[in-house]
Design an enzyme around this catalytic site. Structure first.
Site, PDB file in Angstrom:
ATOM      1  N   MET A  25      -9.311   4.770  11.494  1.00  0.00           N
ATOM      2  CA  MET A  25      -8.600   4.077  12.583  1.00  0.00           C
ATOM      3  C   MET A  25      -7.165   4.605  12.571  1.00  0.00           C
ATOM      4  O   MET A  25      -6.355   4.180  11.761  1.00  0.00           O
ATOM      5  CB  MET A  25      -8.661   2.571  12.279  1.00  0.00           C
ATOM      6  N   PHE A  26      -6.896   5.569  13.420  1.00  0.00           N
ATOM      7  CA  PHE A  26      -5.636   6.307  13.328  1.00  0.00           C
ATOM      8  C   PHE A  26      -4.541   5.758  14.232  1.00  0.00           C
ATOM      9  O   PHE A  26      -3.364   5.946  13.968  1.00  0.00           O
ATOM     10  CB  PHE A  26      -5.879   7.781  13.682  1.00  0.00           C
ATOM     11  N   SER A 181      16.035   5.452  11.905  1.00  0.00           N
ATOM     12  CA  SER A 181      15.161   6.625  12.004  1.00  0.00           C
ATOM     13  C   SER A 181      14.516   6.877  10.652  1.00  0.00           C
ATOM     14  O   SER A 181      15.157   6.716   9.606  1.00  0.00           O
ATOM     15  CB  SER A 181      15.987   7.859  12.403  1.00  0.00           C
ATOM     16  N   HIS A 186      16.001  11.949   6.736  1.00  0.00           N
ATOM     17  CA  HIS A 186      16.697  10.669   6.602  1.00  0.00           C
ATOM     18  C   HIS A 186      16.338   9.973   5.282  1.00  0.00           C
ATOM     19  O   HIS A 186      15.611  10.532   4.472  1.00  0.00           O
ATOM     20  CB  HIS A 186      16.398   9.804   7.819  1.00  0.00           C
ATOM     21  N   ARG A 247       4.433   4.441  20.798  1.00  0.00           N
ATOM     22  CA  ARG A 247       3.791   3.956  19.570  1.00  0.00           C
ATOM     23  C   ARG A 247       3.682   5.030  18.490  1.00  0.00           C
ATOM     24  O   ARG A 247       3.386   6.190  18.782  1.00  0.00           O
ATOM     25  CB  ARG A 247       2.380   3.447  19.887  1.00  0.00           C
TER      26      ARG A 247
HETATM   27  C1  LIG Z   1      23.009   8.647  15.019  1.00  0.00           C
HETATM   28  C2  LIG Z   1      21.607   9.065  15.350  1.00  0.00           C
HETATM   29  N1  LIG Z   1      20.921   8.370  16.277  1.00  0.00           N
HETATM   30  C3  LIG Z   1      19.657   8.684  16.616  1.00  0.00           C
HETATM   31  C4  LIG Z   1      18.997   9.730  16.006  1.00  0.00           C
HETATM   32  C5  LIG Z   1      17.599  10.064  16.424  1.00  0.00           C
HETATM   33  O1  LIG Z   1      16.661   9.921  15.417  1.00  0.00           O
HETATM   34  P1  LIG Z   1      15.281  10.760  15.470  1.00  0.00           P
HETATM   35  O2  LIG Z   1      15.598  12.119  14.966  1.00  0.00           O
HETATM   36  O3  LIG Z   1      14.361  10.002  14.578  1.00  0.00           O
HETATM   37  O4  LIG Z   1      14.830  10.782  16.883  1.00  0.00           O
HETATM   38  C6  LIG Z   1      19.655  10.491  15.053  1.00  0.00           C
HETATM   39  C7  LIG Z   1      18.964  11.619  14.411  1.00  0.00           C
HETATM   40  O5  LIG Z   1      19.281  12.118  13.389  1.00  0.00           O
HETATM   41  C8  LIG Z   1      20.994  10.157  14.710  1.00  0.00           C
HETATM   42  O6  LIG Z   1      21.680  10.881  13.820  1.00  0.00           O
END
Ligand SMILES: Cc1ncc(COP(=O)(O)O)c(C=O)c1O
Length: 385
Positions: A25-26, A181, A186, A247
Protein backbone atom coordinates in the site's frame (compact mmCIF):
# COMPACT_ATOMS: atom_id res chain seq x y z
CA UNK A 1 36.94 17.43 2.56
CA UNK A 2 33.72 19.00 3.78
CA UNK A 3 30.55 18.10 1.87
CA UNK A 4 27.42 20.20 1.99
CA UNK A 5 25.10 17.40 3.06
CA UNK A 6 25.35 13.76 4.05
CA UNK A 7 22.87 10.99 4.69
CA UNK A 8 21.33 10.40 8.12
CA UNK A 9 19.91 7.06 7.00
CA UNK A 10 20.94 3.61 8.18
CA UNK A 11 19.30 0.17 8.08
CA UNK A 12 16.25 1.54 9.95
CA UNK A 13 15.22 3.74 7.04
CA UNK A 14 15.66 0.88 4.56
CA UNK A 15 13.59 -1.37 6.84
CA UNK A 16 10.92 1.35 7.01
CA UNK A 17 10.81 1.46 3.21
CA UNK A 18 10.59 -2.32 3.12
CA UNK A 19 7.67 -2.32 5.58
CA UNK A 20 5.69 -0.16 3.16
CA UNK A 21 6.69 -2.37 0.24
CA UNK A 22 5.54 -5.42 2.24
CA UNK A 23 2.20 -3.75 3.00
CA UNK A 24 1.68 -3.32 -0.76
CA UNK A 25 0.00 0.00 0.00
CA UNK A 26 2.19 2.79 -1.32
CA UNK A 27 -0.10 5.78 -1.55
CA UNK A 28 -0.66 8.08 1.42
CA UNK A 29 -2.01 6.06 4.34
CA UNK A 30 -1.30 5.04 7.89
CA UNK A 31 2.45 5.81 8.01
CA UNK A 32 1.88 9.39 6.91
CA UNK A 33 -0.91 9.71 9.50
CA UNK A 34 1.35 8.27 12.23
CA UNK A 35 4.17 10.59 11.26
CA UNK A 36 1.88 13.63 11.30
CA UNK A 37 0.77 12.81 14.84
CA UNK A 38 4.36 12.21 15.98
CA UNK A 39 5.69 15.36 14.31
CA UNK A 40 2.93 17.56 15.74
CA UNK A 41 3.68 16.15 19.18
CA UNK A 42 7.40 16.67 18.75
CA UNK A 43 7.12 20.37 17.88
CA UNK A 44 4.25 20.98 20.29
CA UNK A 45 1.53 21.81 17.75
CA UNK A 46 -2.01 20.46 17.61
CA UNK A 47 -1.98 19.49 13.94
CA UNK A 48 0.44 18.56 11.17
CA UNK A 49 -0.19 18.01 7.47
CA UNK A 50 2.53 16.23 5.52
CA UNK A 51 3.06 17.09 1.86
CA UNK A 52 5.58 16.24 -0.84
CA UNK A 53 8.01 19.13 -0.22
CA UNK A 54 8.74 22.21 1.84
CA UNK A 55 7.76 24.26 -1.20
CA UNK A 56 4.37 22.52 -1.24
CA UNK A 57 4.07 23.22 2.49
CA UNK A 58 4.49 26.95 1.78
CA UNK A 59 1.96 26.77 -1.04
CA UNK A 60 -0.56 24.94 1.15
CA UNK A 61 -0.14 27.35 4.06
CA UNK A 62 -0.59 30.45 1.91
CA UNK A 63 -3.51 28.92 0.02
CA UNK A 64 -5.28 27.97 3.27
CA UNK A 65 -5.40 31.61 4.38
CA UNK A 66 -7.67 32.38 1.39
CA UNK A 67 -10.42 30.01 2.48
CA UNK A 68 -11.06 30.76 6.16
CA UNK A 69 -14.65 31.73 6.96
CA UNK A 70 -13.49 35.00 8.52
CA UNK A 71 -10.67 37.38 7.86
CA UNK A 72 -9.39 35.50 4.83
CA UNK A 73 -6.61 36.96 2.67
CA UNK A 74 -7.59 38.62 -0.61
CA UNK A 75 -5.57 39.27 -3.76
CA UNK A 76 -3.70 42.57 -3.40
CA UNK A 77 -3.19 42.18 0.37
CA UNK A 78 0.28 43.12 1.51
CA UNK A 79 2.62 40.48 2.91
CA UNK A 80 6.00 41.37 4.37
CA UNK A 81 8.93 39.04 3.72
CA UNK A 82 12.67 39.16 4.33
CA UNK A 83 14.66 39.91 1.17
CA UNK A 84 16.83 36.84 1.74
CA UNK A 85 15.10 33.48 1.51
CA UNK A 86 14.42 30.61 -0.85
CA UNK A 87 12.42 31.15 -4.04
CA UNK A 88 9.43 29.12 -2.92
CA UNK A 89 8.91 31.28 0.15
CA UNK A 90 7.81 33.96 -2.32
CA UNK A 91 6.18 32.10 -5.20
CA UNK A 92 2.90 31.15 -3.48
CA UNK A 93 2.47 34.81 -2.47
CA UNK A 94 2.86 35.82 -6.12
CA UNK A 95 0.64 32.98 -7.32
CA UNK A 96 -2.15 34.11 -4.98
CA UNK A 97 -1.93 37.71 -6.18
CA UNK A 98 -0.54 39.10 -2.94
CA UNK A 99 1.55 42.24 -2.83
CA UNK A 100 5.02 41.32 -1.63
CA UNK A 101 6.94 43.83 0.47
CA UNK A 102 10.63 42.98 0.84
CA UNK A 103 12.41 44.10 4.00
CA UNK A 104 16.15 43.96 4.66
CA UNK A 105 17.76 41.37 6.91
CA UNK A 106 19.81 41.99 10.04
CA UNK A 107 23.51 41.63 9.12
CA UNK A 108 24.18 39.57 12.24
CA UNK A 109 21.28 37.10 12.50
CA UNK A 110 20.59 37.07 8.72
CA UNK A 111 16.87 37.10 9.57
CA UNK A 112 14.33 39.92 9.09
CA UNK A 113 15.70 43.18 10.48
CA UNK A 114 13.07 43.85 13.14
CA UNK A 115 13.77 47.62 13.28
CA UNK A 116 13.13 47.82 9.55
CA UNK A 117 10.12 45.53 9.85
CA UNK A 118 8.55 47.85 12.41
CA UNK A 119 8.87 50.75 9.97
CA UNK A 120 7.69 48.68 6.98
CA UNK A 121 4.37 47.67 8.54
CA UNK A 122 1.52 49.74 7.13
CA UNK A 123 -2.28 49.74 7.38
CA UNK A 124 -2.26 47.48 4.33
CA UNK A 125 -0.08 44.78 5.92
CA UNK A 126 -2.13 41.63 6.38
CA UNK A 127 0.60 39.08 6.99
CA UNK A 128 4.28 38.55 7.66
CA UNK A 129 5.97 35.48 6.19
CA UNK A 130 8.94 35.25 8.54
CA UNK A 131 11.84 32.97 7.65
CA UNK A 132 14.26 31.31 10.04
CA UNK A 133 17.43 31.30 7.97
CA UNK A 134 20.03 28.52 8.11
CA UNK A 135 18.75 27.09 11.39
CA UNK A 136 18.37 30.39 13.20
CA UNK A 137 15.03 31.42 14.73
CA UNK A 138 13.85 35.04 14.63
CA UNK A 139 13.38 36.88 17.90
CA UNK A 140 9.66 36.05 18.02
CA UNK A 141 9.19 37.68 21.42
CA UNK A 142 10.08 41.01 19.85
CA UNK A 143 8.20 40.25 16.62
CA UNK A 144 5.05 39.41 18.58
CA UNK A 145 5.34 42.73 20.44
CA UNK A 146 5.68 44.58 17.14
CA UNK A 147 2.48 43.10 15.73
CA UNK A 148 0.57 42.61 18.99
CA UNK A 149 -2.11 45.28 18.54
CA UNK A 150 -2.58 44.73 14.85
CA UNK A 151 -4.57 42.36 12.76
CA UNK A 152 -1.51 40.78 11.14
CA UNK A 153 -1.10 37.06 10.50
CA UNK A 154 2.30 35.57 11.25
CA UNK A 155 3.46 32.68 9.10
CA UNK A 156 6.79 30.95 9.59
CA UNK A 157 8.92 29.37 6.89
CA UNK A 158 10.96 27.04 9.07
CA UNK A 159 12.14 24.85 6.19
CA UNK A 160 15.79 25.43 7.12
CA UNK A 161 15.45 25.35 10.88
CA UNK A 162 13.81 22.18 12.13
CA UNK A 163 14.71 21.53 15.76
CA UNK A 164 15.70 25.11 16.58
CA UNK A 165 14.17 26.57 19.74
CA UNK A 166 13.58 29.94 21.33
CA UNK A 167 13.07 29.87 25.10
CA UNK A 168 12.22 26.19 24.87
CA UNK A 169 9.59 26.63 22.13
CA UNK A 170 10.17 25.03 18.75
CA UNK A 171 10.79 27.28 15.75
CA UNK A 172 7.90 26.85 13.33
CA UNK A 173 5.28 27.10 16.09
CA UNK A 174 5.24 30.85 16.72
CA UNK A 175 2.87 31.82 13.93
CA UNK A 176 -0.57 30.70 12.82
CA UNK A 177 1.19 28.09 10.65
CA UNK A 178 4.80 26.96 10.31
CA UNK A 179 6.35 25.03 7.43
CA UNK A 180 9.15 22.46 7.39
CA UNK A 181 11.15 20.60 4.75
CA UNK A 182 12.52 17.08 4.92
CA UNK A 183 14.43 17.30 1.64
CA UNK A 184 17.74 15.39 1.59
CA UNK A 185 20.07 18.20 2.67
CA UNK A 186 17.87 19.19 5.63
CA UNK A 187 17.88 18.12 9.29
CA UNK A 188 15.75 15.05 8.69
CA UNK A 189 15.38 13.49 5.30
CA UNK A 190 12.51 11.72 3.61
CA UNK A 191 14.36 12.67 0.40
CA UNK A 192 11.40 14.82 -0.66
CA UNK A 193 8.89 15.98 1.91
CA UNK A 194 7.39 18.86 3.86
CA UNK A 195 5.05 19.60 6.73
CA UNK A 196 2.74 22.39 7.87
CA UNK A 197 1.93 22.62 11.57
CA UNK A 198 -0.86 24.65 13.13
CA UNK A 199 -2.98 24.89 16.27
CA UNK A 200 -5.90 26.24 14.23
CA UNK A 201 -8.47 23.56 13.49
CA UNK A 202 -10.12 25.41 10.63
CA UNK A 203 -6.80 25.90 8.81
CA UNK A 204 -5.98 22.25 9.46
CA UNK A 205 -9.24 21.10 7.86
CA UNK A 206 -8.81 23.47 4.92
CA UNK A 207 -5.33 22.05 4.34
CA UNK A 208 -6.58 18.45 4.49
CA UNK A 209 -8.92 19.27 1.64
CA UNK A 210 -6.51 21.45 -0.38
CA UNK A 211 -3.80 18.77 -0.19
CA UNK A 212 -6.06 16.23 -1.87
CA UNK A 213 -7.80 17.74 -4.90
CA UNK A 214 -9.95 20.02 -2.73
CA UNK A 215 -12.21 17.09 -1.98
CA UNK A 216 -14.11 16.19 1.19
CA UNK A 217 -12.85 12.62 1.51
CA UNK A 218 -10.09 13.26 4.05
CA UNK A 219 -12.17 15.60 6.18
CA UNK A 220 -13.61 14.33 9.46
CA UNK A 221 -17.40 14.22 9.60
CA UNK A 222 -17.36 17.16 11.97
CA UNK A 223 -15.23 19.68 10.17
CA UNK A 224 -14.87 23.42 9.71
CA UNK A 225 -15.01 23.43 5.92
CA UNK A 226 -18.36 21.93 4.90
CA UNK A 227 -21.25 19.70 5.87
CA UNK A 228 -20.33 16.11 5.23
CA UNK A 229 -22.83 13.36 4.67
CA UNK A 230 -22.61 9.73 5.83
CA UNK A 231 -22.63 8.52 2.24
CA UNK A 232 -19.08 7.39 1.32
CA UNK A 233 -19.96 7.14 -2.35
CA UNK A 234 -21.14 10.74 -2.45
CA UNK A 235 -18.19 11.97 -0.38
CA UNK A 236 -15.55 10.13 -2.38
CA UNK A 237 -15.67 12.59 -5.29
CA UNK A 238 -17.11 15.81 -3.85
CA UNK A 239 -15.05 18.97 -4.26
CA UNK A 240 -15.31 22.00 -1.99
CA UNK A 241 -12.06 23.95 -2.43
CA UNK A 242 -9.82 24.66 -5.44
CA UNK A 243 -6.95 22.49 -4.28
CA UNK A 244 -3.99 20.49 -5.49
CA UNK A 245 -2.55 17.05 -5.16
CA UNK A 246 0.38 17.58 -2.79
CA UNK A 247 0.28 14.18 -1.09
CA UNK A 248 3.43 12.32 -0.08
CA UNK A 249 3.85 8.58 -0.57
CA UNK A 250 3.33 6.42 2.51
CA UNK A 251 7.06 5.66 2.33
CA UNK A 252 7.70 9.32 3.20
CA UNK A 253 5.70 8.88 6.40
CA UNK A 254 7.56 5.68 7.28
CA UNK A 255 10.91 7.41 6.70
CA UNK A 256 9.78 10.44 8.68
CA UNK A 257 8.98 8.27 11.71
CA UNK A 258 12.49 6.81 11.75
CA UNK A 259 14.13 10.16 11.13
CA UNK A 260 12.12 11.86 13.86
CA UNK A 261 13.56 9.38 16.37
CA UNK A 262 16.99 10.62 15.36
CA UNK A 263 16.15 14.34 15.26
CA UNK A 264 17.27 15.18 18.84
CA UNK A 265 20.68 13.62 18.28
CA UNK A 266 20.96 15.15 14.79
CA UNK A 267 20.31 18.62 16.22
CA UNK A 268 22.65 18.00 19.14
CA UNK A 269 25.44 16.92 16.78
CA UNK A 270 24.93 20.04 14.67
CA UNK A 271 24.95 22.27 17.75
CA UNK A 272 28.16 20.69 19.01
CA UNK A 273 29.81 21.44 15.67
CA UNK A 274 28.45 24.98 15.87
CA UNK A 275 30.17 25.53 19.22
CA UNK A 276 33.47 24.55 17.57
CA UNK A 277 32.67 26.71 14.53
CA UNK A 278 31.93 29.82 16.62
CA UNK A 279 35.11 29.33 18.60
CA UNK A 280 37.25 28.98 15.48
CA UNK A 281 35.67 31.56 13.17
CA UNK A 282 34.45 34.38 15.45
CA UNK A 283 37.75 36.21 15.38
CA UNK A 284 39.09 35.58 11.89
CA UNK A 285 39.68 39.07 10.45
CA UNK A 286 37.66 39.75 7.33
CA UNK A 287 34.98 37.13 8.07
CA UNK A 288 31.66 37.58 9.82
CA UNK A 289 29.49 34.70 10.97
CA UNK A 290 25.81 34.31 11.81
CA UNK A 291 24.72 35.27 15.33
CA UNK A 292 22.18 32.87 16.75
CA UNK A 293 18.92 33.85 18.44
CA UNK A 294 17.85 31.23 20.97
CA UNK A 295 19.16 27.79 20.04
CA UNK A 296 19.84 27.54 16.32
CA UNK A 297 19.75 24.09 14.72
CA UNK A 298 22.58 25.24 12.42
CA UNK A 299 21.58 24.17 8.92
CA UNK A 300 24.98 25.35 7.69
CA UNK A 301 27.66 27.89 8.54
CA UNK A 302 27.39 31.29 6.85
CA UNK A 303 30.56 33.24 6.16
CA UNK A 304 30.38 36.84 4.93
CA UNK A 305 33.57 38.39 3.54
CA UNK A 306 34.57 42.03 3.05
CA UNK A 307 34.13 42.19 -0.70
CA UNK A 308 32.85 40.38 -3.75
CA UNK A 309 36.47 39.84 -4.85
CA UNK A 310 37.35 38.14 -1.57
CA UNK A 311 34.28 35.91 -1.80
CA UNK A 312 35.23 34.95 -5.36
CA UNK A 313 38.74 34.06 -4.18
CA UNK A 314 37.40 31.98 -1.31
CA UNK A 315 34.95 30.10 -3.56
CA UNK A 316 37.93 29.09 -5.74
CA UNK A 317 40.07 28.26 -2.74
CA UNK A 318 37.34 26.10 -1.21
CA UNK A 319 36.73 24.39 -4.54
CA UNK A 320 40.41 23.49 -4.79
CA UNK A 321 40.26 21.99 -1.29
CA UNK A 322 36.98 20.13 -1.82
CA UNK A 323 35.02 22.27 0.59
CA UNK A 324 31.52 22.49 -0.86
CA UNK A 325 29.83 25.89 -0.74
CA UNK A 326 26.61 27.56 -1.79
CA UNK A 327 25.40 31.17 -1.85
CA UNK A 328 23.48 32.22 1.26
CA UNK A 329 20.11 30.86 0.18
CA UNK A 330 18.92 32.96 -2.79
CA UNK A 331 20.85 36.11 -1.77
CA UNK A 332 18.94 39.36 -2.19
CA UNK A 333 15.96 37.79 -3.90
CA UNK A 334 14.95 41.02 -5.62
CA UNK A 335 18.09 40.67 -7.73
CA UNK A 336 16.79 37.45 -9.27
CA UNK A 337 15.23 38.00 -12.72
CA UNK A 338 12.03 36.19 -11.69
CA UNK A 339 10.84 39.16 -9.59
CA UNK A 340 9.78 40.92 -12.77
CA UNK A 341 6.64 38.78 -12.53
CA UNK A 342 5.87 39.85 -8.94
CA UNK A 343 3.72 42.68 -7.67
CA UNK A 344 6.21 43.98 -5.11
CA UNK A 345 7.68 46.85 -3.14
CA UNK A 346 11.00 47.23 -1.42
CA UNK A 347 11.01 48.89 1.96
CA UNK A 348 14.02 51.24 2.23
CA UNK A 349 17.40 49.88 1.27
CA UNK A 350 18.43 46.23 1.13
CA UNK A 351 21.99 46.91 2.23
CA UNK A 352 22.58 43.79 4.32
CA UNK A 353 20.80 41.56 1.82
CA UNK A 354 23.13 42.93 -0.87
CA UNK A 355 26.14 42.28 1.34
CA UNK A 356 25.11 38.67 1.81
CA UNK A 357 24.33 38.39 -1.92
CA UNK A 358 27.73 39.67 -3.02
CA UNK A 359 30.06 38.63 -0.21
CA UNK A 360 28.46 35.62 1.48
CA UNK A 361 28.53 31.85 1.19
CA UNK A 362 27.79 28.92 3.44
CA UNK A 363 29.49 25.62 4.12
CA UNK A 364 27.87 22.42 5.33
CA UNK A 365 27.09 21.26 8.83
CA UNK A 366 26.41 17.65 9.73
CA UNK A 367 25.00 15.46 12.48
CA UNK A 368 28.44 13.95 13.17
CA UNK A 369 31.63 15.55 14.51
CA UNK A 370 33.32 17.78 11.92
CA UNK A 371 35.66 19.63 14.33
CA UNK A 372 38.73 18.48 12.40
CA UNK A 373 37.33 19.68 9.06
CA UNK A 374 36.25 23.03 10.55
CA UNK A 375 39.73 23.54 11.99
CA UNK A 376 41.23 22.92 8.55
CA UNK A 377 38.82 25.40 6.91
CA UNK A 378 39.64 28.04 9.53
CA UNK A 379 43.38 27.54 9.03
CA UNK A 380 42.95 27.81 5.28
CA UNK A 381 41.10 31.12 5.63
CA UNK A 382 43.63 32.51 8.09
CA UNK A 383 46.49 31.88 5.68
CA UNK A 384 44.67 33.24 2.63
CA UNK A 385 42.69 36.25 3.82
C1 LIG B 1 13.64 28.78 3.42
C2 LIG B 1 13.18 27.65 2.54
N1 LIG B 1 11.87 27.52 2.28
C3 LIG B 1 11.39 26.53 1.50
C4 LIG B 1 12.23 25.59 0.96
C5 LIG B 1 11.67 24.51 0.08
O1 LIG B 1 11.84 23.23 0.58
P1 LIG B 1 11.85 21.97 -0.43
O2 LIG B 1 13.22 21.91 -1.01
O3 LIG B 1 11.54 20.80 0.45
O4 LIG B 1 10.82 22.21 -1.46
C6 LIG B 1 13.60 25.68 1.18
C7 LIG B 1 14.51 24.68 0.59
O5 LIG B 1 15.60 24.46 0.95
C8 LIG B 1 14.10 26.73 1.99
O6 LIG B 1 15.41 26.88 2.21
Amino acid sequence: MLPLATSTWDQKEYAALQSVIDSDMFSMGKKVAEFETAFARYVGSKHCVMVNSGSSANLLAVAALFYTKQNSLKPGDEVIVPAVSWSTTYYPLHQYGLKIKFVDICPETLNLDLDQLEKAISDKTRAIFAVNLLGNPIDYQRLEKIISNRDILLLEDNCESMGATLNGKQAGTFGVMGTFSSFFSHHISTMEGGMVVTDDEELYHIMLSLRSHGWTRHLPKDNRVCEKSDDPFHESFRFVLPGYNLRPLDMSGALGLEQLEKLPSIVKGRQQNAAVFMDLFADIPGVSIQKQTGESSWFGFALVFESLEKRTEVVELFKAHKIETRPIVAGNFTRNPVVKFFDYDIHGELESSDKVHDCGLFIGNHHYDIAKELRAVADLLKTHL
